[in-house]
Design an enzyme around this catalytic site. Structure first.
Site, PDB file in Angstrom:
ATOM      1  N   ARG A 167       0.838  -1.200   0.000  1.00  0.00           N
ATOM      2  CA  ARG A 167       0.000   0.000   0.000  1.00  0.00           C
ATOM      3  C   ARG A 167       0.869   1.245   0.000  1.00  0.00           C
ATOM      4  O   ARG A 167       0.602   2.205  -0.714  1.00  0.00           O
ATOM      5  CB  ARG A 167      -0.934  -0.007   1.204  1.00  0.00           C
ATOM      6  N   ASP A 187       8.902  -6.494  -7.232  1.00  0.00           N
ATOM      7  CA  ASP A 187       7.882  -7.172  -6.442  1.00  0.00           C
ATOM      8  C   ASP A 187       7.499  -8.424  -7.202  1.00  0.00           C
ATOM      9  O   ASP A 187       6.912  -8.350  -8.280  1.00  0.00           O
ATOM     10  CB  ASP A 187       6.650  -6.286  -6.223  1.00  0.00           C
ATOM     11  N   ALA A 247      10.009   0.787   6.289  1.00  0.00           N
ATOM     12  CA  ALA A 247       9.220  -0.447   6.412  1.00  0.00           C
ATOM     13  C   ALA A 247       9.503  -1.107   7.760  1.00  0.00           C
ATOM     14  O   ALA A 247       8.860  -0.784   8.756  1.00  0.00           O
ATOM     15  CB  ALA A 247       9.530  -1.379   5.246  1.00  0.00           C
ATOM     16  N   ARG A 248      10.466  -1.999   7.795  1.00  0.00           N
ATOM     17  CA  ARG A 248      10.867  -2.652   9.033  1.00  0.00           C
ATOM     18  C   ARG A 248      12.378  -2.851   9.015  1.00  0.00           C
ATOM     19  O   ARG A 248      12.968  -3.184   7.981  1.00  0.00           O
ATOM     20  CB  ARG A 248      10.175  -4.023   9.187  1.00  0.00           C
ATOM     21  N   ASP A 271      14.089   5.310   9.168  1.00  0.00           N
ATOM     22  CA  ASP A 271      13.049   5.571  10.158  1.00  0.00           C
ATOM     23  C   ASP A 271      12.825   4.342  11.027  1.00  0.00           C
ATOM     24  O   ASP A 271      12.183   4.428  12.067  1.00  0.00           O
ATOM     25  CB  ASP A 271      11.743   5.963   9.460  1.00  0.00           C
ATOM     26  N   GLU A 276      15.414  -1.610  17.500  1.00  0.00           N
ATOM     27  CA  GLU A 276      14.824  -0.282  17.513  1.00  0.00           C
ATOM     28  C   GLU A 276      14.423   0.073  18.940  1.00  0.00           C
ATOM     29  O   GLU A 276      13.578  -0.618  19.512  1.00  0.00           O
ATOM     30  CB  GLU A 276      13.592  -0.259  16.603  1.00  0.00           C
ATOM     31  N   HIS A 295      11.030   6.318  14.058  1.00  0.00           N
ATOM     32  CA  HIS A 295       9.785   5.664  13.629  1.00  0.00           C
ATOM     33  C   HIS A 295       8.630   6.676  13.589  1.00  0.00           C
ATOM     34  O   HIS A 295       7.569   6.469  14.178  1.00  0.00           O
ATOM     35  CB  HIS A 295       9.451   4.508  14.574  1.00  0.00           C
TER      36      HIS A 295
END
Length: 337
Positions: A167, A187, A247-248, A271, A276, A295
Site C-alpha cells: 500500500r 515485487d 518499512a521494518r 526511520d 529499535e 519511527h
C-alpha cells in the site's frame, strides 16, 4: 418494523491514543452508531473490572497497546463478531483462535500508508538535492557550495528503486508521477503490465539495486524478506547511492548496512532499524550521511484521526450489514505487513 439495536463495542488500546484517534466530533459520530463507553478502555482482558463489558461486546475497537487477542479473549467475549483496528498491521495482535472463530478483522493500514508514502517522497526529493550533505558542509564552512560540489545534485532523471508494491509502495509511486524521475520496481507478485500501470519498470532485485540512485524499502516483514538486503546486495547499490527504510528494520542486515555507512560509500534515511532503537553507542546517530528518525513516518498527531475515521466508517458498514472495506484475511498474512 423497529431498527435493530446498535452493536455493543469496547475500546481496547493504550488510552493515550484515544483522544487523537477519536476527537469529539468523530467520537460523537461513533456513538451514534454503536453502544460504547468512551471512559472504558481495556488494557488487560483478564481484569475483572472489564468482564461485564467484554461479555456483551460484539465489536472490539483496537489500537496501539491492545493486548494480544487469543482464545482467552474469545472466551471472555463470546458475542464478539468483529475487531476493527485503528492502526496498521494486525499480525502480532490477532491470534489463531480469532481467525478460526470467524471473527471479522479490519485494519486502518491503508490510512497509515499515506503519511509513510508522503514522508518517503519528501526524503527522496531531499536526497536528490543532496540536502543533508549540503547542510553538513554549510555548518562547517558557512559558505555556498562550489559548482564542483553541486555537480551531482538534482532530481532530474534520478532512478528510484521501489522494493515492494505494498500500500505504501503503490501510494509512493502515485506521488512520484509528477516528477522527472525514473521509477524501478521489484515485487515478485506484480506482473510487468501491472508495474507499467503503476508507472514503474519491473526488475529483478539485484538489477534494481545496480541501477538505482535511491532505493526505498516497502516490502512486508515476513520470513522470506528477513535481511533481504544483506552484505552482497547492499554492495550492488552504486557508490553514493542512498537507502530509505520506512518499512521494518529486519529487512536489512543492520551490521552490513552500518559498515557501508561508516565507510561513507552509501547514504541512508532510516526511520526503522534493527534493533529499535539502536544501542546508544551506534555510530549511525552521528554519521553525517545518515538521517535517522524514531519511527515517525507513520501516523502521528493529527494524522491519527484518519485512522479513527476509517474505523468509524467500518463500524457504520457493520451496523448496516455491509461488508467492511478494509478487511484483513488470514490468508493474506503470509504476504502483507
Amino acid at each position: 418494523m423497529p431498527s435493530p439495536p446498535p452493536p455493543r463495542a469496547v475500546f481496547a488500546m493504550d488510552p493515550v491514543h484515544l483522544p487523537l484517534l477519536f476527537p469529539p466530533p468523530l467520537m460523537a459520530r461513533l456513538r451514534r452508531t454503536a453502544d460504547v463507553d468512551p471512559a472504558l478502555v481495556v488494557r488487560d482482558f483478564a481484569d475483572p473490572a472489564v468482564a461485564g463489558a467484554l461479555a456483551g461486546a460484539e465489536v472490539l475497537l483496537t489500537g496501539w497497546g491492545c493486548p494480544h487477542l487469543d482464545a482467552g479473549v474469545l472466551a471472555a467475549a463470546p458475542r464478539l463478531r468483529a475487531v476493527l483496528h485503528a492502526a496498521g498491521s494486525v499480525r502480532s495482535l490477532v491470534g489463531e483462535a480469532v481467525w478460526k472463530q470467524g471473527v471479522t478483522v479490519s485494519s486502518a493500514v491503508t490510512g497509515n500508508a499515506l503519511p509513510v508514502a508522503e514522508y518517503t517522497l519528501a526524503m527522496i526529493l531531499l536526497l536528490g538535492k543532496d540536502a543533508f550533505e549540503h547542510r553538513e558542509r554549510y555548518r562547517r564552512t558557512h559558505a555556498r557550495p562550489t559548482l564542483a560540489e553541486t555537480a551531482s545534485t538534482g532530481n532530474l532523471g534520478r532512478r528510484v528503486g521501489v522494493i515492494g508494491a505494498s500500500r505504501v509502495g503503490r501510494r509512493l509511486m502515485e506521488l512520484l508521477r509528477p516528477f522527472d524521475l525514473t521509477v524501478l520496481l521489484h515485487d515478485p507478485c506484480v506482473s510487468s503490465a501491472e508495474a507499467a500501470a503503476l508507472g514503474a519498470e519491473p526488475l529483478p532485485l539485484e538489477e534494481l539495486l545496480r541501477h538505482s540512485d535511491i532505493v526505498s524499502l516497502h516490502a512486508p516483514d515476513i520470513p522470506e524478506t528477513r535481511h533481504m538486503l544483506d552484505r552482497a546486495r547492499l554492495a550492488l547499490i552504486p557508490d553514493g547511492g542512498a537507502l530509505i527504510n520506512t518499512a521494518r528494520g529486519a529487512l536489512v542486515d543492520q551490521d552490513a548496512l552500518t559498515k557501508e555507512l561508516v565507510s561513507g560509500r552509501l547514504r541512508a534515511v532510516l526511520d526503522v532499524t534493527e534493533p529499535e532503537p539502536l544501542p546508544a553507542g551506534s555510530p549511525l546517530y552521528e554519521l553525517p550521511n545518515v538521517f535517522l528518525t524514531p519511527h515517525i513516518a507513520g501516523s502521528l498527531g493529527n494524522e491519527l484521526e484518519r485512522l479513527g475515521l476509517i474505523v468509524v466508517e467500518e463500524l457504520e458498514r457493520l451496523a448496516e450489514g455491509v461488508p467492511p472495506r478494509h478487511e484483513v484475511r488470514h490468508a493474506d498474512l503470509a504476504r502483507v505487513a
